[in-house]
Design a protein around this motif. Structure first.
Motif, PDB file in Angstrom:
ATOM      1  N   GLY A 144       3.839   7.069  -9.474  1.00 56.09           N
ATOM      2  CA  GLY A 144       3.595   5.851 -10.239  1.00 56.09           C
ATOM      3  C   GLY A 144       4.768   5.588 -11.154  1.00 56.09           C
ATOM      4  O   GLY A 144       5.535   6.498 -11.445  1.00 56.09           O
ATOM      5  N   VAL A 162      -1.337   7.207  -5.586  1.00 53.90           N
ATOM      6  CA  VAL A 162      -0.470   6.306  -6.346  1.00 53.90           C
ATOM      7  C   VAL A 162      -1.271   5.614  -7.449  1.00 53.90           C
ATOM      8  O   VAL A 162      -2.329   5.043  -7.192  1.00 53.90           O
ATOM      9  N   LEU A 192       5.701   3.712  -0.239  1.00 55.30           N
ATOM     10  CA  LEU A 192       5.383   4.306  -1.537  1.00 55.30           C
ATOM     11  C   LEU A 192       5.868   3.406  -2.666  1.00 55.30           C
ATOM     12  O   LEU A 192       5.138   3.137  -3.622  1.00 55.30           O
ATOM     13  N   MET A 237       3.743   1.625  -5.596  1.00 54.67           N
ATOM     14  CA  MET A 237       3.983   1.885  -7.017  1.00 54.67           C
ATOM     15  C   MET A 237       4.187   0.576  -7.772  1.00 54.67           C
ATOM     16  O   MET A 237       3.731   0.406  -8.891  1.00 54.67           O
TER      17      MET A 237
END
Lengths: 528, 400
Positions: A54, A231, A250, A254
């Protein structure tokens, strides 16, 4: 982006495989009126590495604190179960005793205590309240052997370098017979070889059945060790991947934005023409622990032209603040390289020299390096420009009328509320304090303004005003601005071009119009 | 809309002084502290007056009190500067002793008055510079540096004289503090004080007209009533048998000079800013090293002046001159509202604190109370003053 599995409101799997060691249900945390974590569920099985990813401020650290007991039971919402039973840790010590061990991002190493004592913090070996030093040293030695560290456990911790400090804490945690090990940015201060030793050791812990929660900004590490990835964004769980997904996915998860939505918030006038160069930096290296120690910034080159806003983006630990402090003469240790500020060359030796040559830094640490607590707003505002406010009779005396009219002018320009120069600075909100500190930077002859996280902890309304101020300082006063931030949106919307730092190096430069995807990829080392 | 309106009302326009308004909550606390201090001193004076059957409040005793308080007042004013910037000085007593000894040696060697004074001030400045370098360049805490100075300076003096007395100094030298001021000087000072009061009341009136909020009574008290009261007291004392001593001028000049430096000077502002948060002030571009060095050098000048006054008062320089003076001066500064946390304080407060402590000494001695009991009383007042400060500060915070 279709392959992103959004599974909010997840329930623990009831499949076959290793037993669930730790799980969280509907975890939430509120500070004041801000919800920093909301409805997070997770499960961790024996021998599994669960990575948590994150942006800064996504709620990762808060989640870790809840699990480890640093935020004590009752202060958060939801429940945590260890081996199927609900646990209510009153403190981190209780968590550690139950087998849930956290290695926090910020270490608490006490420099005056010995290495062994630091490694046993909270549970010194011994009986009847008497500390068993021999046992402690023996255990410390065993733990240090994990990283092949040949240190004397009875030496004070002050003899250790910052990476060594991290290693001893990691060693102590690894050595402890934990059920669950939580590592928060464990490789942030480590060299690549130290990091690979850590990763190897995580593999061996995992084969012995320990559940591991791994928080990192470095996406390249996830490929090596993570089994699953969770996440978080703005305090909520947005995606859970059962395998490590491609980095592109990813990063999208995020950020939580499609590229179109990011394009929409941009679109202010770009700079038409740039004037002369006001800041030139070549081969800047910033060291800690002497020239043989670790370089926090490697061979950085950058230029800032008058009237321009240059973004400097990077995640925590990338070396942004070190770079800023080096430029301002506020880095206490060795720096090498070349620097030209306006017309004067050489790095300023101390902040007052930097101010004299026309470079001012707005520090990210408002409380200890910004506000002059107990002093009035007026005095806070004029602290950097006292030399301009002296009487025509003597340079030693302050001209009260000059000062009060300057204060009135600045407060009006900055929109400081309440508009009371006599109030102590402490009485103002964070956003208004920040406006005052920004006003303090507006000295005569300002050429370069370095803003380190100028909107950290500032509410949305004040943030907008600060952005407008920054823009007008650049465009109207023809000041070159270096805008340091870990907020992607901030650099994307405010900067004319953006430099990205990763592991102490400036890795990439993006013109206005780059995507947050590109920036985050460069800042996490996902692309080289 | 309402906030906008409020803005224009409370913003001081250009040309209007914000010196009264520039002070913060802590500053307001300091002003009220001065009022409390004034009242406490007045109450004590009344008590001693009754208890001593009218001996306390006579021009002769007031003259004595001034001479007794002078050295402490001067040192307290000086150490206030160091306390505000967040440093401390434990060497004052020894340093004043050594500077006074230098003056006495000059006198015994037959040198003239001005040379003796300059030699003492030179010695003081030298001591100030040494302590400044140790504190700033070698980064040794001022507490340690001046604790060493406390031992070293007196040690040097005792080695030099083999712990003997040096003197007597000339009668001109003694007259520097003890002498009776001629009527011309008294009249000149009184006129000056009255002019100040008139000017201040005019300014307060002018500012009050430009401002919406009424001027607080305490500012009027501080700026107008105090100079007038001082003028009246001076006339009264000068009419007495021993007259007004020259010590008055030393106190006045030092307090005025340091007061201007602190409140009107760029240096003084830097002192306050460094004292409230050293790191943030350095980040704001203030040269901390230079400012602290200058503060110690100013203190050095004060050592010289205090040394001269000490020797003039005694007539000779004795081995025990100025012992515990550092602690009395720090107590006076603290009672006068100078916070050891730094960033808050005033020279006026320190001088008033010195008078309060001297009043206790003088009054209790007049009543024939043992000097040990005087120490007990002064110690209790020190703790009470600081304790009350903390109490009011906490109450103010919890209310806001």
């Amino acid at each position: 982006m279709a392959e992103v599995a959004t599974t909010t409101g997840l329930v623990p799997h009831e499949g076959t495989g290793p037993a669930v060691v730790l799980s969280g249900h509907d975890l939430g945390k509120t500070y004041g009126s801000t919800k920093v974590l909301n409805g997070v569920n997770f499960t961790l099985r024996e021998g599994e590495v669960l990575a948590i990813a994150g942006e800064n401020g996504a709620g990762k650290s808060t989640l870790m604190k809840i699990i480890a007991g640093i935020i004590s039971a009752g202060d958060y919402e939801g429940s945590v179960q260890l081996d199927g039973d609900e646990v209510m840790f009153a403190s981190a010590k209780a968590g550690t005793e139950a087998g849930v061990v956290l290695v926090p991002q910020e270490l608490h190493v006490v420099p005056h205590l010995s290495i062994a004592e630091n490694m046993h913090q909270g549970n010194l070996p011994g009986r009847f309240g008497i500390y068993d030093e021999r046992l402690s040293i023996k255990e410390a030695k065993q733990a240090l052997a994990i990283f092949d560290l040949h240190l004397d456990p009875s030496a004070p911790a002050s003899t250790l370098s910052p990476p060594q400090r991290r290693l001893i804490v990691l060693a102590a945690a690894l050595h402890r017979s934990a059920r669950v090990l939580i590592l928060d940015e464990p490789t942030a201060a480590l060299t690549d070889s130290e990091a690979s030793v850590l990763l190897e050791h995580i593999q061996s812990l995992r084969s012995s059945g320990v559940g591991i929660i791994y928080v990192t900004h470095r996406l390249d590490e996830l490929d090596q060790i993570a089994d699953r990835v969770l996440v978080l964004r703005n305090g909520a769980m947005v995606s859970e991947f059962d395998t490590v997904p491609p980095r592109r996915d990813l990063v999208s998860a995020m950020l939580g934005k499609t590229l179109e939505s990011i394009q929409a918030i941009r679109g202010e006038a770009t700079i038409e023409e740039t004037g002369g160069r006001v800041l030139k930096v070549r081969d800047l290296c910033v060291y800690s622990g002497g020239i043989t120690g670790r370089a926090r910034v490697h061979n950085a080159n950058l230029d800032v032209f008058e009237g321009e806003i240059v973004g400097l983006y990077g995640l925590v630990g990338a070396g942004r603040s070190e770079l800023a402090r080096a430029l301002y003469g506020a880095w206490p240790e060795t720096i090498t390289g070349e620097c030209v500020i306006g017309g004067s060359s050489g790095f300023p030796k101390r902040p007052h020299r930097a101010v004299k040559s026309g470079l001012v830094l707005l520090s990210e640490d408002r409380k200890s390096q910004g506000i002059l607590s107990g002093q009035s707003v007026a005095r806070n505002l004029t602290a950097s420009m006292l030399g301009e406010l002296t009487t025509s009779m003597s340079r030693l005396l302050l001209d009260e009328q000059k000062e009060s009219s300057r204060v009135a002018e600045l407060m009006k320009k900055l929109g400081v509320r309440p508009s009371r120069p006599d109030l102590p600075i402490d009485a103002l909100s964070g956003g208004n304090q920040q406006k005052v500190l920004l006003g303090r930077c507006l000295i005569d002859g300002l050429k370069v303004l370095v803003l380190d996280e100028p909107t950290l902890g500032v509410d949305v309304g004040a943030r907008k005003e600060i952005y407008l101020m920054i823009r007008s300082i650049a465009r109207e006063l023809k000041v070159g601005i270096l805008l340091i931030s870990s907020d992607v949106d901030e650099v994307l919307t405010q900067a004319d071009r953006t430099l990205v730092m990763y592991k102490g190096r400036i890795r990439a430069e993006f013109p206005r119009g780059a995507s947050s995807h590109d920036l985050l990829s460069a800042a996490t080392g996902a692309v080289s | 809309m309402t906030t906008l309106k409020q803005n224009t009302e409370t913003l001081p326009g250009p040309g209007r002084s914000i010196s009264g308004g520039i002070g913060s909550g802590l500053r307001r606390l300091l002003v009220s502290r001065l009022a409390v201090l004034l009242i406490a001193t007045l109450v004590l004076i009344l008590y001693f007056q009754f208890a001593s059957d009218g001996v306390f409040l006579t021009p002769t005793n007031a003259s004595l009190l001034l001479r007794q308080a002078a050295v402490v007042a001067v040192l307290a004013a000086g150490v206030a500067v160091l306390i505000i910037v967040g440093e401390i000085d434990l060497s004052m007593g020894s340093a004043a002793f050594l500077a006074g000894l230098v003056a006495a040696q000059c006198q015994v060697a037959g040198l003239d008055l001005v040379t003796s004074i300059l030699a003492a001030v030179g010695a003081g400045v030298l001591m100030g510079i040494v302590q400044a370098i140790a504190t700033v360049s070698f980064a040794i805490p001022a507490f340690i540096v001046t604790l060493a100075g406390f031992l070293v300076f007196r040690g040097i003096g005792l080695l030099w004289t083999n712990a003997g007395a040096v003197g007597p100094v000339s009668s001109d030298f003694i007259a520097l503090t003890e002498g009776r001021m001629p009527a011309v000087i008294v009249v000149a000072i009184v006129v000056l004080l009255m002019l100040t009061a008139v000017l201040q009341s005019y300014r307060t009136f002018r500012d009050a007209k430009a401002s919406i909020t009424p001027t607080p009574a305490r500012i009027y008290l501080q700026k107008v009533v105090v100079p007038l009261a001082a003028a009246a007291a001076l006339i009264w004392i000068s009419l007495g048998r021993s007259g007004a001593p020259y010590a008055t001028i030393w106190i006045g000049v030092v307090a005025l000079a340091l007061g201007v430096v602190l409140n009107k000077g760029k240096f003084g502002r830097q002192i306050f800013l460094l004292g409230s948060n050293r790191e943030a002030a350095v980040y704001a571009g203030i040269n901390a090293k230079r400012t602290v060095i200058i503060a110690f050098i100013i203190m050095g000048v004060i050592y010289g002046i205090a040394g001269v006054m000490l020797t003039a008062r005694g007539g000779t320089s004795t081995a025990d001159a100025g012992t515990t003076l550092e602690l009395v001066a720090i107590s006076a500064a603290v009672v006068g509202g100078n916070s050891l946390r730094g960033g808050v304080g005033s020279v006026v407060g320190a001088v008033m604190g010195a008078f309060l402590l001297s009043t206790i000494d003088n009054g209790m001695a007049l009543l024939g109370v043992s000097s040990y009991a005087q120490n007990v009383a002064k110690g209790l007042i020190l703790v009470l003053a600081v304790g009350l400060d903390g109490y009011f500060l906490r109450r103010r915070r919890s209310r806001s």
